[in-house]
Design an enzyme around this catalytic site. Structure first.
Site: not given
Length: 495
Positions: A211, A245
């Site tokens: 991720e 993110c």
């Protein structure tokens, strides 16, 4: 000599091999214990986040624990369904057989968390690992040190500490950890470390979920309610001080809109964080001085339109907007991961699409427009981990959507059933009986044109039938067996 982390991995493997995590009741108990931990330890969790990131008390449930509670509830509710055998469609060849997918645990999963939302991105994958029946070694980020300590001290009081150990440490300890054999590694963080993890995983042929992040573009079309759009963008960008993110990394808009966008974002900064964000409880801090210096260096060569205030001693950078930013500016060369919002101007949606496609695939893509055709077109002509139209960040909270990257923004995904499937082996099962051998004559030598004709019919014919249809087809099958036996007998006599 075995270090403490290696011993923890060995214990987890041993605990997994006892088979106790295979029981659905056991998994549900562990998930409920995890839920109890999240609810009972709100104070300790919030305190750690305040020390690490300057997170406010209200921000902790909103950005970390509410989502975890929701994910755990979902897993507990649907686990029996997720873990059950999944029937698949049959062909004429498999009409009388059992054909299904059986999810099974992989073994020992290593979860390496990140520091920006240390609970959400560490415990989130753990929920999938527990639900799928794995053992899991949990490695929180050492950068958010206070949270790491809370996890290390308190999680073992609630979970099976042999199956789900928390291991801590920095780069050296993580490198040692990566030498061990795991059945899956789930990492959240940056691309540079991801390559090291993948390399280590390759030595054991261990699959990985990565991720990562990247520069998530935010395109604002002329045709949209700019006040609402900028409010949602300001929230998405400056939450957690930009250390997200999936934060909108930069804005693409028409040159004629730039001044209005700046004004609207400025207005929302004031609404959210007052005239002085430094004194505002809801505005966080940069995680450490290394990142503070990195962000300050990114400002070089760009024009500040809003904000820019900073204080190194407090790791504080105010919400900042940059105008007329050029594609080759320093701030456009890496993921920002901080409260700096560059605006680049493009003359059309075509140019925006081209600009996005010339760069690495981002983790998220944001489009603000009232034109549904444009939304569909941007989805069709670009690629990103996820897409949100007319909002920011919100797809992360939708458990029925897979969350993950593509290309440089990562691989694999999680949330809800996707997390369960990602950390399971979906085992294909075909169960036949030692009967009706006549049907198989078509596949045994000697191979003849007649047999091939029957094989073609049976292999290529896919059918969808209920129980009644099955009865009829089984009857047909019996007739077929009789016919094929006759055909083969006949060909034998002819020869």
């Amino acid at each position: 000599f075995k270090g403490p982390n290696q011993k923890a991995v060995d214990r987890a493997r041993k605990a997994f091999l006892t088979g106790r995590s295979k029981s659905l009741e056991y998994r549900i108990t562990q998930l409920k214990n995890l839920l109890r931990f999240v609810r009972e330890r709100q104070n300790e969790i919030a305190e750690g986040l305040k020390k690490d990131l300057g997170r406010s008390e209200g921000g902790t449930p909103l950005y970390e624990t509410l989502g975890l509670e929701s994910e755990i509830n979902l897993a507990v509710k649907y686990l029996k369904e997720w873990a059950a055998p999944r029937p698949v469609s049959k062909s004429m060849m498999t009409i009388s057989d059992q054909v299904y997918i059986q999810p099974e645990p992989l073994g020992v999963v290593l979860v390496i968390g990140a520091w920006n939302y240390p609970w959400a991105v560490t415990i989130g994958p753990l929920i999938g690992a527990i639900a799928a029946g794995n053992a899991a070694v949990i490695k929180p980020s050492e950068v958010s040190s206070h949270t790491s300590k809370v996890m290390e001290d308190l999680l073992p009081l609630y979970l099976d500490k042999e199956l789900y150990p928390v291991v801590t440490g920095g780069v050296t300890e993580t490198q040692e950890l990566l030498k061990q054999r795991f059945d899956h590694i789930f990492y959240t963080g940056n691309g540079t470390v991801a390559k090291i993890i993948m390399e280590a995983a390759a030595k054991h042929l261990t699959p990985t979920t990565l991720e990562l992040g990247g520069k998530s573009p935010c395109y604002i079309d002329n045709n949209c309610d700019l006040a609402i759009a900028c409010r949602r963008i300001a929230w998405g960008k400056y939450s957690n001080c930009g250390q997200t993110c999936i934060a909108p990394d930069y804005i693409l808009c028409d040159p004629s809109m730039q001044d209005r966008v700046i004004e609207e974002i400025k207005k929302n900064i004031k609404d959210f964080y007052t005239e002085d964000p430094k004194k505002c409880m809801d505005y966080g801090r940069i995680i450490n001085q290394r990142h503070f210096k990195r962000l300050m260096a990114l400002l070089e060569g760009s024009t500040i339109a809003v904000g820019g205030e900073n204080d190194e001693s407090e790791c504080y950078i105010g919400p900042t907007v940059l105008r007329d930013v050029k594609p080759d500016a320093k701030v456009m060369q890496e993921e920002i991961f901080g409260p700096l919002l560059p605006i680049l101007t493009v003359s059309s949606a075509d140019e925006a699409i081209k600009f996005i496609n010339q760069r690495e695939k981002p983790l998220a893509l944001y489009i603000f427009t009232s034109d549904n055709k444009l939304i569909k077109r941007m989805i069709a002509e670009t690629s990103s981990g996820g897409v949100v139209a007319n909002d920011c960040l919100m797809h992360f909270s939708v458990s029925s959507l897979p969350f993950g990257g593509v290309g440089n923004s990562g691989m694999g995904h999680y949330h809800g059933k996707y997390g369960f499937d990602n950390l399971s082996h979906l085992r294909g099962c075909l169960i036949k009986q030692l009967k009706m051998e006549g049907v198989n004559k078509m596949r045994y030598p000697p191979h003849t044109a007649d047999k091939l004709g029957w094989a073609r019919f049976f292999i290529l014919k896919h059918v969808d039938f209920g129980s009644l249809g099955r009865m009829v087809l089984l009857a047909l099958m019996a007739v077929f067996v009789a016919v094929i036996l006759q055909v083969t007998d006949h060909s034998t006599h002819v020869k």
